[in-house]
Scaffold this motif. Sequence first.
Motif, PDB file in Angstrom:
ATOM      1  N   ALA A 159      43.549  12.619  26.212  1.00  0.00           N
ATOM      2  CA  ALA A 159      43.631  13.848  27.011  1.00  0.00           C
ATOM      3  C   ALA A 159      43.825  15.088  26.164  1.00  0.00           C
ATOM      4  O   ALA A 159      44.447  16.055  26.592  1.00  0.00           O
ATOM      5  CB  ALA A 159      44.778  13.707  28.027  1.00  0.00           C
ATOM      6  N   ASP A 160      43.270  15.082  24.965  1.00  0.00           N
ATOM      7  CA  ASP A 160      43.428  16.222  24.067  1.00  0.00           C
ATOM      8  C   ASP A 160      42.203  17.131  24.090  1.00  0.00           C
ATOM      9  O   ASP A 160      41.101  16.705  24.433  1.00  0.00           O
ATOM     10  CB  ASP A 160      43.638  15.735  22.627  1.00  0.00           C
ATOM     11  CG  ASP A 160      44.956  15.002  22.451  1.00  0.00           C
ATOM     12  OD1 ASP A 160      45.922  15.364  23.150  1.00  0.00           O
ATOM     13  OD2 ASP A 160      45.006  14.072  21.630  1.00  0.00           O
ATOM     14  N   VAL A 161      42.422  18.383  23.711  1.00  0.00           N
ATOM     15  CA  VAL A 161      41.318  19.300  23.444  1.00  0.00           C
ATOM     16  C   VAL A 161      40.985  19.151  21.965  1.00  0.00           C
ATOM     17  O   VAL A 161      41.766  19.532  21.099  1.00  0.00           O
ATOM     18  CB  VAL A 161      41.699  20.755  23.786  1.00  0.00           C
ATOM     19  CG1 VAL A 161      40.558  21.698  23.409  1.00  0.00           C
ATOM     20  CG2 VAL A 161      42.041  20.893  25.256  1.00  0.00           C
ATOM     21  N   HIS A 162      39.829  18.561  21.657  1.00  0.00           N
ATOM     22  CA  HIS A 162      39.474  18.271  20.270  1.00  0.00           C
ATOM     23  C   HIS A 162      38.897  19.481  19.553  1.00  0.00           C
ATOM     24  O   HIS A 162      39.138  19.677  18.363  1.00  0.00           O
ATOM     25  CB  HIS A 162      38.443  17.133  20.221  1.00  0.00           C
ATOM     26  CG  HIS A 162      38.936  15.854  20.811  1.00  0.00           C
ATOM     27  ND1 HIS A 162      40.139  15.290  20.460  1.00  0.00           N
ATOM     28  CD2 HIS A 162      38.386  15.021  21.737  1.00  0.00           C
ATOM     29  CE1 HIS A 162      40.316  14.164  21.132  1.00  0.00           C
ATOM     30  NE2 HIS A 162      39.266  13.985  21.920  1.00  0.00           N
ATOM     31  N   ASN A 163      38.110  20.270  20.251  1.00  0.00           N
ATOM     32  CA  ASN A 163      37.478  21.418  19.625  1.00  0.00           C
ATOM     33  C   ASN A 163      37.130  22.431  20.696  1.00  0.00           C
ATOM     34  O   ASN A 163      36.681  22.059  21.784  1.00  0.00           O
ATOM     35  CB  ASN A 163      36.205  20.984  18.882  1.00  0.00           C
ATOM     36  CG  ASN A 163      35.548  22.152  18.162  1.00  0.00           C
ATOM     37  OD1 ASN A 163      34.634  22.770  18.697  1.00  0.00           O
ATOM     38  ND2 ASN A 163      36.021  22.465  16.964  1.00  0.00           N
ATOM     39  N   LEU A 164      37.331  23.701  20.375  1.00  0.00           N
ATOM     40  CA  LEU A 164      37.048  24.770  21.320  1.00  0.00           C
ATOM     41  C   LEU A 164      36.398  25.910  20.556  1.00  0.00           C
ATOM     42  O   LEU A 164      37.017  26.509  19.681  1.00  0.00           O
ATOM     43  CB  LEU A 164      38.344  25.214  22.007  1.00  0.00           C
ATOM     44  CG  LEU A 164      38.246  26.074  23.251  1.00  0.00           C
ATOM     45  CD1 LEU A 164      39.504  25.939  24.097  1.00  0.00           C
ATOM     46  CD2 LEU A 164      38.049  27.533  22.872  1.00  0.00           C
TER      47      LEU A 164
END
Length: 458
Positions: free
Chosen positions: A84-89
């Motif tokens: 449930a992580d934001v890996h890249n934005l």
Amino acid sequence: MAGRSAGLVMAMGGIRPDGTWRNWAGNQVTHPVRIERPQCEDEVVAVVRAAASEGLRIRVVGTGHSFTGIAATDEVLVTLDELADVHNLDHDSGRVRVGAGIRLRDLNPHLKAAGLAMPNLGDIDYQSVAGAIATSTHGTGLGFRSIADGVVGLRMVAGDGTVVSCDQTTDPDLLHVARVGLGALGIVTEVTLVCVPAFNLKAVEEVLSVDEVVECFDEWAESTDHAEFFWMPHTDRALVKRNTRTTEEPPPPRSRRHALRRRWNRFKNKEINENLLFGALNHLGRLRPSLIPRLNTLVAPEGGRAEYVTTSYAVFTSPRRVRFYEMEYAVPREHGIEAFTRVRQLAEGLDRPVSFPVEFRVLGADDIPLSTATGRDSAYIAVHVFRGTPHDRYFSGVEEIMNDYGGRPHWGKLHFQKAETLADLYPEWDRFQATRRRLDSDGRFTNAYLERVLGPLN
């Protein structure tokens, strides 16, 4: 983040201390032989290979907000709460790469902090990203599309335990099909979405005569970014919501007292009126069905109106604490009002009054094989009943109406269709089935619901 999401699942439904699982509405209960909580993609691979060696089938569950048995299994149940992580934005491209288990309600603040937003959302934000795209979850607006339409990359674990990746240059045919996959193609571990610059919505919400709404809605839908309405059965009233995208900021409060009043009004409308009061009226109506028509007039008070500006996801989504069962169908947009009128007549003629509103939305066409809006601008008509209320006659009657217009049921909401009746509704049905056979030839990811709506793998 994962811990907060897991707590939310328990509050809504989900995995119980005794090892059972139930959905949010409580109408789906299963007893899996084991529950797996992989921490990373490699562990998902290990889960799939172990199940394959034992001849067990697997289903993945998000928040359990589907009303169908799409996630149900008595074999191996997998939750992706830890993915449930934001890996890249990337703000410049708008591309956001996230773990499949992230909840929309957790993702939205991340996006806002980076100056981005989801282009469209449904009316709740409890779902995981993977669950929302798998079931063709959507919002409203003729100029906009479903959440899955914004997917430009996927990683998933196939039935033999191999990891497959697809985007617009690597296996674009798979991406085309897998954006709405019903969990039948593999376990999605990562999703890449295209977002848009952050925006606010100017919201106008008012209670009007349902006859006026029916007459004017097509015009509103074409002149407003996001338009929808909710008709309260056994009344002549409907709540209309018209949301216009804007860079305008909310007006600053004139004083601390004004700020407190604004927050109170928001809390009163969203929590007290839409949840606490509405829930109490539904409990009373279940005990005394004859009171429902009178109680429904309290839900949509004559002349009610609100107008405000705030961040997009705060307008699109609302808390839903009163539990219910739901059916939703997509019909060609040009037949939407006619189909709604017939549903209205059906509801008025039932032996048992209906205490939940009928919802009407519109959405632009997309090209995803199993999207409910594939190939056509669509009108969505959703009917609900309070949890534990008899609904077969109502829902069956609605489905008969929708069948007359080639209606497509929401994959996560109740319906009575089978593969034999669904195949002709989707022009690329065979293309999806070929992909299913390619990625899950042994039926590792099937269950009773998928066998009903997709048919057996052969």
